[in-house]
Design a protein around this motif. Structure first.
Motif, PDB file in Angstrom:
ATOM      1  N   THR A  23       0.844  -1.190   0.000  1.00 14.72           N
ATOM      2  CA  THR A  23       0.000   0.000   0.000  1.00 14.72           C
ATOM      3  C   THR A  23       0.878   1.237   0.000  1.00 14.72           C
ATOM      4  O   THR A  23       1.807   1.356   0.811  1.00 14.72           O
ATOM      5  N   VAL A  24       0.597   2.154  -0.917  1.00 10.75           N
ATOM      6  CA  VAL A  24       1.406   3.363  -1.073  1.00 10.75           C
ATOM      7  C   VAL A  24       0.635   4.558  -0.516  1.00 10.75           C
ATOM      8  O   VAL A  24      -0.429   4.924  -1.044  1.00 10.75           O
ATOM      9  N   PRO A  25       1.130   5.193   0.532  1.00 10.83           N
ATOM     10  CA  PRO A  25       0.462   6.405   1.040  1.00 10.83           C
ATOM     11  C   PRO A  25       0.720   7.586   0.118  1.00 10.83           C
ATOM     12  O   PRO A  25       1.785   7.696  -0.490  1.00 10.83           O
ATOM     13  N   VAL A  26      -0.275   8.457   0.008  1.00  9.84           N
ATOM     14  CA  VAL A  26      -0.152   9.659  -0.814  1.00  9.84           C
ATOM     15  C   VAL A  26      -0.262  10.867   0.101  1.00  9.84           C
ATOM     16  O   VAL A  26      -1.267  11.033   0.793  1.00  9.84           O
ATOM     17  N   ASP A  27       0.757  11.691   0.127  1.00  6.87           N
ATOM     18  CA  ASP A  27       0.770  12.857   1.013  1.00  6.87           C
ATOM     19  C   ASP A  27      -0.448  13.737   0.770  1.00  6.87           C
ATOM     20  O   ASP A  27      -0.815  14.013  -0.375  1.00  6.87           O
ATOM     21  N   GLY A  28      -1.068  14.179   1.861  1.00  8.46           N
ATOM     22  CA  GLY A  28      -2.200  15.093   1.764  1.00  8.46           C
ATOM     23  C   GLY A  28      -3.487  14.433   1.335  1.00  8.46           C
ATOM     24  O   GLY A  28      -4.451  15.133   1.012  1.00  8.46           O
ATOM     25  N   SER A  29      -3.524  13.105   1.327  1.00  5.62           N
ATOM     26  CA  SER A  29      -4.727  12.406   0.889  1.00  5.62           C
ATOM     27  C   SER A  29      -5.132  11.386   1.945  1.00  5.62           C
ATOM     28  O   SER A  29      -4.292  10.779   2.607  1.00  5.62           O
ATOM     29  N   ASP A  30      -6.447  11.197   2.096  1.00  6.43           N
ATOM     30  CA  ASP A  30      -6.921  10.157   3.004  1.00  6.43           C
ATOM     31  C   ASP A  30      -7.117   8.835   2.274  1.00  6.43           C
ATOM     32  O   ASP A  30      -7.573   7.850   2.851  1.00  6.43           O
ATOM     33  N   ALA A  31      -6.763   8.786   0.996  1.00  3.07           N
ATOM     34  CA  ALA A  31      -6.822   7.555   0.205  1.00  3.07           C
ATOM     35  C   ALA A  31      -5.400   7.096  -0.092  1.00  3.07           C
ATOM     36  O   ALA A  31      -4.447   7.876  -0.027  1.00  3.07           O
ATOM     37  N   GLU A  32      -5.268   5.815  -0.431  1.00  2.00           N
ATOM     38  CA  GLU A  32      -3.965   5.240  -0.722  1.00  2.00           C
ATOM     39  C   GLU A  32      -4.001   4.535  -2.066  1.00  2.00           C
ATOM     40  O   GLU A  32      -5.062   4.283  -2.630  1.00  2.00           O
ATOM     41  N   CYS A  33      -2.820   4.233  -2.575  1.00  3.52           N
ATOM     42  CA  CYS A  33      -2.699   3.487  -3.819  1.00  3.52           C
ATOM     43  C   CYS A  33      -2.313   2.042  -3.509  1.00  3.52           C
ATOM     44  O   CYS A  33      -1.349   1.804  -2.771  1.00  3.52           O
ATOM     45  N   ALA A  34      -3.047   1.106  -4.073  1.00  3.10           N
ATOM     46  CA  ALA A  34      -2.645  -0.293  -3.996  1.00  3.10           C
ATOM     47  C   ALA A  34      -1.601  -0.538  -5.069  1.00  3.10           C
ATOM     48  O   ALA A  34      -1.675   0.011  -6.168  1.00  3.10           O
ATOM     49  N   ALA A  35      -0.628  -1.350  -4.754  1.00  2.97           N
ATOM     50  CA  ALA A  35       0.444  -1.624  -5.701  1.00  2.97           C
ATOM     51  C   ALA A  35       0.953  -3.042  -5.506  1.00  2.97           C
ATOM     52  O   ALA A  35       0.675  -3.686  -4.491  1.00  2.97           O
ATOM     53  N   THR A  36       1.681  -3.526  -6.498  1.00  3.17           N
ATOM     54  CA  THR A  36       2.334  -4.830  -6.402  1.00  3.17           C
ATOM     55  C   THR A  36       3.821  -4.640  -6.625  1.00  3.17           C
ATOM     56  O   THR A  36       4.237  -4.012  -7.603  1.00  3.17           O
ATOM     57  N   ALA A  76      13.711  -4.528  -9.511  1.00  3.07           N
ATOM     58  CA  ALA A  76      12.450  -4.498  -8.771  1.00  3.07           C
ATOM     59  C   ALA A  76      11.453  -3.685  -9.582  1.00  3.07           C
ATOM     60  O   ALA A  76      11.824  -2.676 -10.186  1.00  3.07           O
ATOM     61  N   ALA A  77      10.209  -4.125  -9.615  1.00  3.24           N
ATOM     62  CA  ALA A  77       9.173  -3.392 -10.351  1.00  3.24           C
ATOM     63  C   ALA A  77       7.987  -3.157  -9.428  1.00  3.24           C
ATOM     64  O   ALA A  77       7.577  -4.065  -8.699  1.00  3.24           O
ATOM     65  N   LEU A  78       7.465  -1.948  -9.464  1.00  2.45           N
ATOM     66  CA  LEU A  78       6.308  -1.585  -8.644  1.00  2.45           C
ATOM     67  C   LEU A  78       5.196  -1.117  -9.568  1.00  2.45           C
ATOM     68  O   LEU A  78       5.304  -0.061 -10.194  1.00  2.45           O
ATOM     69  N   THR A  79       4.138  -1.916  -9.691  1.00  5.61           N
ATOM     70  CA  THR A  79       2.988  -1.530 -10.519  1.00  5.61           C
ATOM     71  C   THR A  79       1.930  -0.930  -9.608  1.00  5.61           C
ATOM     72  O   THR A  79       1.556  -1.524  -8.604  1.00  5.61           O
ATOM     73  N   VAL A  80       1.429   0.227  -9.973  1.00  2.94           N
ATOM     74  CA  VAL A  80       0.560   0.976  -9.067  1.00  2.94           C
ATOM     75  C   VAL A  80      -0.808   1.237  -9.696  1.00  2.94           C
ATOM     76  O   VAL A  80      -0.919   1.528 -10.889  1.00  2.94           O
ATOM     77  N   ASP A  81      -1.854   1.081  -8.890  1.00  5.10           N
ATOM     78  CA  ASP A  81      -3.205   1.498  -9.265  1.00  5.10           C
ATOM     79  C   ASP A  81      -3.419   2.916  -8.754  1.00  5.10           C
ATOM     80  O   ASP A  81      -3.215   3.193  -7.568  1.00  5.10           O
ATOM     81  N   TYR A  82      -3.835   3.814  -9.636  1.00 10.98           N
ATOM     82  CA  TYR A  82      -4.149   5.172  -9.201  1.00 10.98           C
ATOM     83  C   TYR A  82      -5.253   5.143  -8.143  1.00 10.98           C
ATOM     84  O   TYR A  82      -6.080   4.220  -8.103  1.00 10.98           O
ATOM     85  N   ARG A  83      -5.286   6.161  -7.315  1.00 12.24           N
ATOM     86  CA  ARG A  83      -6.326   6.237  -6.282  1.00 12.24           C
ATOM     87  C   ARG A  83      -7.734   6.092  -6.893  1.00 12.24           C
ATOM     88  O   ARG A  83      -8.058   6.743  -7.879  1.00 12.24           O
ATOM     89  N   GLY A  84      -8.510   5.217  -6.274  1.00 12.24           N
ATOM     90  CA  GLY A  84      -9.896   5.024  -6.705  1.00 12.24           C
ATOM     91  C   GLY A  84     -10.079   4.101  -7.873  1.00 12.24           C
ATOM     92  O   GLY A  84     -11.203   3.865  -8.310  1.00 12.24           O
ATOM     93  N   ILE A  85      -8.988   3.541  -8.427  1.00 12.12           N
ATOM     94  CA  ILE A  85      -9.064   2.679  -9.597  1.00 12.12           C
ATOM     95  C   ILE A  85      -8.482   1.314  -9.252  1.00 12.12           C
ATOM     96  O   ILE A  85      -7.524   1.214  -8.489  1.00 12.12           O
ATOM     97  N   GLY A  86      -9.043   0.246  -9.816  1.00 11.33           N
ATOM     98  CA  GLY A  86      -8.519  -1.094  -9.600  1.00 11.33           C
ATOM     99  C   GLY A  86      -8.548  -1.497  -8.141  1.00 11.33           C
ATOM    100  O   GLY A  86      -9.529  -1.246  -7.431  1.00 11.33           O
TER     101      GLY A  86
END
Length: 314
Positions: A23-36, A76-86
């Protein structure tokens, strides 16, 4: 939705890498990005390749195939879903989950930057940092790199340098249609009736990606098991038309590898060339293919060239 998906005939052994959901925290946001996070099995402190998906797409749309190859090669590879997607949408309530958020480039660039921060600070990752993006996210990779000093390389795969190229281009008719759709969405959203436009469509349809071949290329990205829907809130169209990665390109200080599709019906050749010319240290691979072909028939050649660039640069 049931669709076909391109699959690599030469997928690396799963013993070559491990995957972790993070889980990737995003500064200034109460939502996070899921990633692999894909970690190579036999590499200490590997360089990190932060990967962002195309317009309105989920990280599962074509990115794992590239990430697996990168990890098998020692990255190393980090694939990220934008906030609110996937997978990043899984924490929202059922009503909200049916409607992905509008695609706002500045917001999604913040998500990419947050993923870069996460990768740079991860204990199992080395100091080298690469930003990788396809289609619209190819522009994101450049925009984020322009604001950072810790990015060692950028890979922009068939990048969209100007959001105004989408949705029928910059004609007066397309602008008026986009403005009307966006207004309808904003007004409708006040009473719980948001208005959507298609992400992909045929050339005679009003869709964000309606250039010849874009529909087929996008559909082939979608995993068979996906419940993703072909729509995006129309209020994002104005933000999309205001986004110009080409304006950020001259601030990128690191080497950049640009995959240019000579037969790209989404991005005119002159737009790609202007984008490349603005970069300080570009390497360009030009191939006779359409916008999404790097994920499909041209995958093997493209990933080998990208790995060769990374090996030579890092």
């Amino acid at each position: 939705m049931t669709v076909s998906r391109s699959r690599g005939e030469n997928r690396p052994s799963r013993e070559a890498f491990a995957t972790r959901r993070v889980t990737v925290p995003v500064d200034g946001s109460d939502a996070e990005c899921a990633a692999t996070l894909y970690l190579p099995a036999d590499a200490d402190d590997p360089p990190a390749v932060v990967m962002a998906p195309p317009f309105a797409a989920e990280a599962s749309f074509g990115l794992p195939r590239f990430a697996e190859r990168f990890a098998a090669a020692g990255y190393a590879a980090l694939t990220v879903d934008y906030r609110g997607i996937g997978r990043s949408a899984s924490g929202r309530d059922a009503a909200s989950a049916r409607d992905a958020p509008a695609v706002i480039p500045d917001r999604q660039c913040d998500d990419v930057a947050a993923a870069a921060d996460f990768a740079a600070g991860h204990d199992d990752v080395g100091d080298d940092l690469v930003l990788w993006g396809a289609s619209l996210a190819g522009g994101y990779a450049v925009s984020v790199a322009a604001d950072r000093y810790d990015v060692d390389a950028v890979v922009a795969q068939t990048p969209i340098p100007d959001g105004g190229l989408l949705g029928g281009g910059d004609s007066l008719r397309s602008r008026l249609r986009a403005a009307a759709a966006g207004l309808r969405d904003r007004i409708g959203g006040l009473v719980g009736r948001p208005h959507h436009v298609k992400v992909y469509g045929d050339p005679d349809e009003f869709a964000v990606l309606n250039a010849p071949g874009a529909k087929d290329g996008y559909v082939r990205l979608i995993p068979r098991e996906s419940t993703w829907q072909n729509r995006t809130p129309a209020r994002g169209l104005s933000a999309l038309r205001g986004y110009r990665a080409v304006a950020d390109a001259d601030a990128v200080r690191c080497p950049a590898f640009v995959v240019a599709a000579a037969d790209d019906a989404v991005v005119p050749a002159e737009s790609t060339e202007a984008f490349v010319d603005a970069l300080a240290d570009p390497t360009v691979l030009r191939r006779p293919m359409n916008h999404f072909d790097a994920f499909h028939d041209d995958f093997e050649a493209i990933v080998r060239h990208q790995l060769a660039f990374l090996d030579a640069t890092l």
